[in-house]
Design an enzyme around this catalytic site. Structure first.
Site: not given
Ligand code: IPE
Ligand code: IPE
Ligand code: MG
Length: 247
Positions: A21, A23, A38, A132, A197
């Site tokens: 999480d 990005n 991403h 792996l 999540s």
């Molecule tokens: C969880 O991250 C999903 C992934 C890392 C793929 P999110 O950014 O979607 O989660 P929430 O919405 O903050 O809980």
């Molecule tokens: C995680 O990073 C990647 C995915 C859920 C695809 P986010 O896109 O959720 O990044 P934040 O949480 O908005 O920083």
């Molecule tokens: Mg996120």
């Protein structure tokens, strides 16, 4: 001694799962579009996969796209799918070279055909690799997985293939997407959020949880070593007393 050297190789987690999480926030901090975050996150994936292979961790499961992520803006979803295809194409060679087997969990049928085609291609080509198992959770949601499992088991009960009194942990395990994976030992979440999540709710029953403020694109090998060292300091009691474990 370097962090890597401090790791006790006889006490490695067998299965590490990561909620990658942060990005979007990483990109925003730099004034970039979310998708640059991403793309940068994909580079972290490469580093962490490599680190796990080097350490001899046997299973790595990465949460790449949740069922709830379908609710994001269409443009972000489209670019994420594109990134997935290009990363799969690009990394096939690396997977082969490092003897890594690709696996996927989630509602794969809901992914665009171009993605599922590329994914099955890489899964098929790497299926005999043994160092792996890298599992990508794509269009994955634990609740959806549990519903699917209940439906499949109910159908078997209806057709007299399973009797309700025999339903146990192993029958449920065998119907989950994760049926071929061992229990999760260590669950890492980056970006400072302390929540699950909808990831592997059943499978993390006894996993050790590790939360770090580091955003996923900044998460590198040293951060993984720190997480593993932290894990190795913990006593996993599984309901027993400390004295029982030391008997
Ligand atoms: C969880 O991250 C999903 C992934 C890392 C793929 P999110 O950014 O979607 O989660 P929430 O919405 O903050 O809980
Ligand atoms: C995680 O990073 C990647 C995915 C859920 C695809 P986010 O896109 O959720 O990044 P934040 O949480 O908005 O920083
Ligand atoms: Mg996120």
């Amino acid at each position: 001694m370097s962090l890597k050297e401090q790791i006790n190789t006889s006490k490695l987690p067998d299965h590490i799962a990561i909620i990658m999480d942060g990005n979007g926030r990483w990109a925003k901090k730099r004034g970039f579009f979310r998708n640059i975050g991403h793309e940068s996150g994909a580079k972290s994936v490469k580093k962490i996969v490599e680190a796990c292979a080097e350490l001899n961790v046997k299973f790595l499961t990465l949460y790449a796209f949740s069922t709830e992520n379908w609710n994001r803006p269409k443009l972000e979803i489209d670019l994420l799918m594109k990134l997935l295809i290009s990363s799969l194409k690009k990394e096939l060679k690396t997977l082969q070279k490092n003897n890594i087997k690709l696996h996927a969990i989630g509602n794969i049928n809901s992914l665009p055909d171009t993605v599922s085609k590329e994914l099955s291609d890489v899964i098929e080509k790497t299926k005999d690799n043994t160092r792996l198992t890298l599992t990508l959770a794509l269009s994955y949601g634990s609740r959806e997985e549990i519903i699917k499992t209940i439906k499949e088991i109910s159908l078997k009960v209806k057709n007299n293939l399973i009797s309700p009194e025999n339903i146990d942990i192993s029958i449920i395990n065998n119907h989950l997407y994760t049926r071929n994976l061992p229990e999760v030992d260590l669950l890492i979440r980056t970006s400072g959020e302390q929540r699950i999540s909808n990831f592997l709710l059943w499978q993390i029953a006894y996993a050790e949880l590790y939360f770090t403020d580091v955003l996923w694109p900044d998460f590198g090998k040293e951060n993984l070593y720190e997480a593993i060292l932290n894990y190795q300091k913990r006593e996993r009691r599984f309901g027993k007393t400390s004295e029982q474990l030391n008997e």
